[in-house]
Scaffold this motif. Structure first.
Motif, PDB file in Angstrom:
ATOM      1  N   ILE A   1      -5.740   8.906  26.537  1.00  0.00           N
ATOM      2  CA  ILE A   1      -7.363   9.490  26.278  1.00  0.00           C
ATOM      3  C   ILE A   1      -7.207  10.010  24.601  1.00  0.00           C
ATOM      4  CG2 ILE A   1      -8.336  11.545  27.691  1.00  0.00           C
ATOM      5  CD1 ILE A   1      -7.681  10.290  29.908  1.00  0.00           C
ATOM      6  N   ILE A   2      -8.654   9.980  23.840  1.00  0.00           N
ATOM      7  CA  ILE A   2      -8.562  10.872  23.112  1.00  0.00           C
ATOM      8  C   ILE A   2      -9.494  11.464  22.651  1.00  0.00           C
ATOM      9  CG2 ILE A   2      -8.317  10.454  20.428  1.00  0.00           C
ATOM     10  CD1 ILE A   2      -7.296   7.712  20.456  1.00  0.00           C
ATOM     11  N   ARG A   3      -9.701  13.082  22.690  1.00  0.00           N
ATOM     12  CA  ARG A   3     -10.524  13.578  22.705  1.00  0.00           C
ATOM     13  C   ARG A   3     -11.066  14.787  22.005  1.00  0.00           C
ATOM     14  NH1 ARG A   3      -7.119  16.687  26.769  1.00  0.00           N
ATOM     15  NH2 ARG A   3      -7.548  15.472  28.907  1.00  0.00           N
ATOM     16  N   LYS A   4     -11.409  14.604  21.421  1.00  0.00           N
ATOM     17  CA  LYS A   4     -12.239  15.293  20.184  1.00  0.00           C
ATOM     18  C   LYS A   4     -13.381  16.463  20.126  1.00  0.00           C
ATOM     19  CE  LYS A   4     -13.991  10.321  18.580  1.00  0.00           C
ATOM     20  NZ  LYS A   4     -14.983   9.405  18.188  1.00  0.00           N
ATOM     21  N   ASN A   5     -13.647  17.567  18.889  1.00  0.00           N
ATOM     22  CA  ASN A   5     -14.088  18.163  19.172  1.00  0.00           C
ATOM     23  C   ASN A   5     -15.699  18.647  20.401  1.00  0.00           C
ATOM     24  OD1 ASN A   5     -12.704  19.549  17.432  1.00  0.00           O
ATOM     25  ND2 ASN A   5     -14.208  19.140  14.969  1.00  0.00           N
ATOM     26  N   ARG A   6     -15.279  19.962  20.832  1.00  0.00           N
ATOM     27  CA  ARG A   6     -15.963  20.166  21.858  1.00  0.00           C
ATOM     28  C   ARG A   6     -16.625  21.761  21.625  1.00  0.00           C
ATOM     29  NH1 ARG A   6     -17.465  16.489  26.817  1.00  0.00           N
ATOM     30  NH2 ARG A   6     -17.703  14.103  26.241  1.00  0.00           N
ATOM     31  N   THR A   7     -18.104  21.345  22.316  1.00  0.00           N
ATOM     32  CA  THR A   7     -18.553  23.650  22.672  1.00  0.00           C
ATOM     33  C   THR A   7     -19.010  23.559  24.060  1.00  0.00           C
ATOM     34  OG1 THR A   7     -18.899  24.754  21.391  1.00  0.00           O
ATOM     35  CG2 THR A   7     -20.511  23.009  20.760  1.00  0.00           C
TER      36      THR A   7
END
Length: 331
Positions: free
Chosen positions: A168-174
């Protein structure tokens, strides 16, 4: 440790955090000394959320029961790369892998090393077998699966190194807020929490507002003043002053209450000290546009997550909407 023992030690950890013991207070002070963004108020807020939302025995059992977990697990080793933007932001991943019965090797962010190490140390004191389940390392090698959280840029490296493994690879979120213009004073005060907690550094912080035409910003600016104390924080103040100088030099229209700057901008992500806003013609149009936007973590508002709850995730509120427990059951 069997499943019941793991749940009980987590419940004990929640009691320890809530007790505000001198030992825990010292760890919190050390964490702020290491990272000035981690104020005592924000550490306490994060710790309270973890203790109340994640570490209550009844909630843990209900969560576990929904996955039909048992002790018949062939333990694999899961490497976890944790972020460090807000206090203990990687705790949910640590908790989920621990409950699943798998082992974990955690690479902590240099910005958030103190608190998680301290909590795991306490768990190990209560039950030494914790050390067989949770370990820390600066290098993640020979793991069977990976969970990595970082920026869009670091995600490319994660995909290169971990892509051939279950991951599971997470990126920028807002997060964003949808306003109608009919919000009460109490709702705007709760929205201020969604915006300002942790100096706006979390992926669940609201960095963008969608407002109707002719929206009156004065009540909102007044509500945001509850965080005017942040103006005395030198790191936050430096960011605020820098952004304000840019807007002044570029003749950009802005609004401010001497605590945060509001600027009309289509971008979802706003710099520290700034809150973006856009006007909409219909709330349905905004909702439709945000529905499948991979950059959006949460949408607060009367028709979505209630104001004030963006930073109150439950056990089932997985980052990026990816069910980590289901992932762990499948590896």
């Amino acid at each position: 440790m069997n499943l019941q023992q793991r749940l009980e030690i987590l419940s004990q950890l929640g009691e320890y955090i809530s007790s505000q013991s001198p030992e825990w207070q010292v760890a919190c002070q050390r964490a702020e000394q290491q990272n000035n963004w981690f104020t005592q108020a924000f550490i306490k807020n994060a710790a309270t959320t973890i203790a109340e939302n994640f570490l209550q025995l009844t909630k843990l059992r209900n969560w576990v029961d929904s996955y039909h977990l048992d002790d018949n697990v062939l333990p694999k080793t899961v490497g976890i790369v944790m972020a460090g933007n807000i206090p203990m932001v990687g705790f949910h991943d640590l908790l989920t892998v621990f409950v699943s019965g798998h082992k974990q090797l955690c690479k902590l962010s240099s910005k958030d090393e103190v608190l998680l190490k301290h909590l795991v140390q306490k768990m190990t004191e209560w039950n030494p077998d914790t050390a067989n389940h949770i370990q820390f390392s600066s290098m993640l090698k020979d793991c069977d699966a990976y969970i990595a959280t970082g920026s869009d840029n670091s995600a490319r490296y994660f995909e290169y190194y971990f892509g051939r493994y279950p991951s599971i690879i997470r990126k920028n979120r807002t997060s964003v807020a949808l306003l109608t213009g009919n919000e009460t004073e109490e709702q705007l005060s709760l929205l201020a929490d969604d915006v300002m907690l942790y100096f706006g550094l979390g992926c669940r912080n609201v960095t963008k507002l969608y407002v109707p035409r002719n929206y009156d910003f004065v009540p909102l600016l007044n509500a945001l003043r509850k965080y005017k104390w942040m103006f005395d924080h030198h790191k936050y103040r430096s960011n605020y002053d820098y952004q304000l100088a840019i807007y002044l030099m570029n003749n950009v229209y802005y609004m401010t209450n001497d605590c945060i700057v509001l600027v009309e901008n289509e971008q979802l992500f706003s710099p520290i000290g700034t809150l973006h806003y856009s006007y909409y013609n219909s709330p349905e149009e905004v909702t439709a546009n945000l529905l499948n936007n991979e950059q959006v973590q949460a949408v607060t508002g009367t028709q979505a997550i209630p104001f004030g709850y963006a930073q109150e995730p439950a056990l089932t509120d997985y980052a990026d909407g990816v069910d980590v427990m289901a992932f762990l059951q499948a590896i």
